[in-house]
Enzyme design. Sequence first.
Site, mmCIF file in Angstrom:
data_model
loop_
_atom_site.group_PDB
_atom_site.id
_atom_site.type_symbol
_atom_site.label_atom_id
_atom_site.label_comp_id
_atom_site.label_asym_id
_atom_site.label_seq_id
_atom_site.Cartn_x
_atom_site.Cartn_y
_atom_site.Cartn_z
ATOM 1 N N LYS A 121 0.894 -1.269 -0.035
ATOM 2 C CA LYS A 121 -0.142 -0.176 0.058
ATOM 3 C C LYS A 121 0.810 1.291 -0.168
ATOM 4 O O LYS A 121 1.793 1.338 0.641
ATOM 5 C CB LYS A 121 -1.191 -0.127 1.292
ATOM 6 C CG LYS A 121 -1.845 1.388 1.255
ATOM 7 C CD LYS A 121 -3.001 0.832 2.389
ATOM 8 C CE LYS A 121 -2.383 1.792 3.735
ATOM 9 N NZ LYS A 121 -3.159 1.618 4.743
ATOM 10 N N ASP B 140 -7.448 -5.918 9.437
ATOM 11 C CA ASP B 140 -6.885 -4.480 9.655
ATOM 12 C C ASP B 140 -6.949 -4.152 11.072
ATOM 13 O O ASP B 140 -7.910 -4.792 11.924
ATOM 14 C CB ASP B 140 -7.218 -3.378 8.707
ATOM 15 C CG ASP B 140 -6.077 -2.455 8.662
ATOM 16 O OD1 ASP B 140 -5.389 -2.536 9.232
ATOM 17 O OD2 ASP B 140 -6.473 -1.746 7.466
HETATM 18 C C1 R5P Z 1 -2.982 1.930 8.621
HETATM 19 O O1 R5P Z 1 -2.004 1.930 8.798
HETATM 20 C C2 R5P Z 1 -4.333 1.475 9.264
HETATM 21 O O2 R5P Z 1 -3.838 0.242 9.797
HETATM 22 C C3 R5P Z 1 -5.424 1.386 8.516
HETATM 23 O O3 R5P Z 1 -5.222 0.697 7.300
HETATM 24 C C4 R5P Z 1 -6.005 2.554 8.056
HETATM 25 O O4 R5P Z 1 -5.838 3.791 8.966
HETATM 26 C C5 R5P Z 1 -7.185 2.670 7.605
HETATM 27 O O5 R5P Z 1 -7.629 4.151 7.011
HETATM 28 P P1 R5P Z 1 -8.772 4.110 5.760
HETATM 29 O O6 R5P Z 1 -9.799 3.181 6.318
HETATM 30 O O7 R5P Z 1 -9.172 5.651 6.066
HETATM 31 O O8 R5P Z 1 -8.080 3.973 4.833
#
Ligand code: R5P
Length: 343
Positions: free
Chosen positions: A219, A245
């Site tokens: 990512k 996540d």
């Molecule tokens: C990032 O390091 C976190 O673990 C999440 O993947 C992220 O903060 C999710 O944010 P969003 O849903 O806005 O992409």
Amino acid sequence: MSAIQPEAATELVSTSLDIGYDKRLMVFSGRANPDLAVKIGGKLGVDLGGVTLKTFSNGEVYCRYEESIRGADVFFVQPTCSNSRTGITTNDALMELLVMTDAAVGASAHRVIAVMPWFAYSRQDKKSMPREPISARLVVRMLEAAGVDRVLTMDLHAGQIQGFFQKPVDHMTAMHFLTQYFSDLGLDDLVVVAPDVGRVKLAKKFSEKIGAELAVLNKERPAQQVAEIGYVIGDVKGKTALIVDDMIDTAGTLKAAGQTVREEGAARVFATATHPVFSGDAYENLASSAFEQIVVTDTIPLREGAPDNVRVLSCADRLTAAIREIFTDGWVSEVFGGENQLF
Ligand code: R5P
């Protein structure tokens, strides 16, 4: 006036200490997640304590306990999140927790324990660019300055945030009941997918727990709150992909991750995360995604209008068990079979 003889003095002291002291456990809810607090109170078998909480017209937050809390272990259920129903923002929730703590210290509570399963500002745990704050550290300093004795939290964005604290931190995880949920679904050919390298350790533990393969996505964040997925490391073709996540915020990461694994040939896609922040376009992103289910917990309450593919499992059992152990000076990690320090 005759002097007290040493033997008599000893007797006086020991008699004066023998007062049959019973420590009290009290649970109070802030306005961030009252539903979770009610569940925890119910499981503990205690009524939530009476407290007046309000926001003045100028935005300042006010708090007053409606009964004595002197000598009690007070647990404040207050994840630092917004709540559209009670009308408070993330920053209000934090300030409310601080004034609740200050009032409790001033009212001679025995211990103040902040039950904040969602820890706001946890992603700002280091400088990513020059001249940025380390906001997670600032939050810790504010909590400790206010007088918090202990923090009970869940799936911190980075385990190292515990190191900002001088006070004890009990770090819970939702992994056990989330893995149990997916095991019970009995999905075939499961591959657990980490949406970025930061989640690899979590995804690896998750995959080991449910006996699945592991894949990792590459990512990039070209700008704040914008997620782009480059490629997949690992094999998802023809498999059921489960993206794991710690949080879903705008769901930009998840939407991009879901699209990428589908393009790489995943037959079915599921997602899970502990914290449903769900800000901005999260609902639109999730509703238009390919996910059959997006499984989250109730560390943060959902605002109205969640898409049908969102499922919520409660973390109340785990938090209740931990509160019991903290109150009785028991064994918190035992609640997780010793497996609560994930990364
Ligand atoms: C990032 O390091 C976190 O673990 C999440 O993947 C992220 O903060 C999710 O944010 P969003 O849903 O806005 O992409």
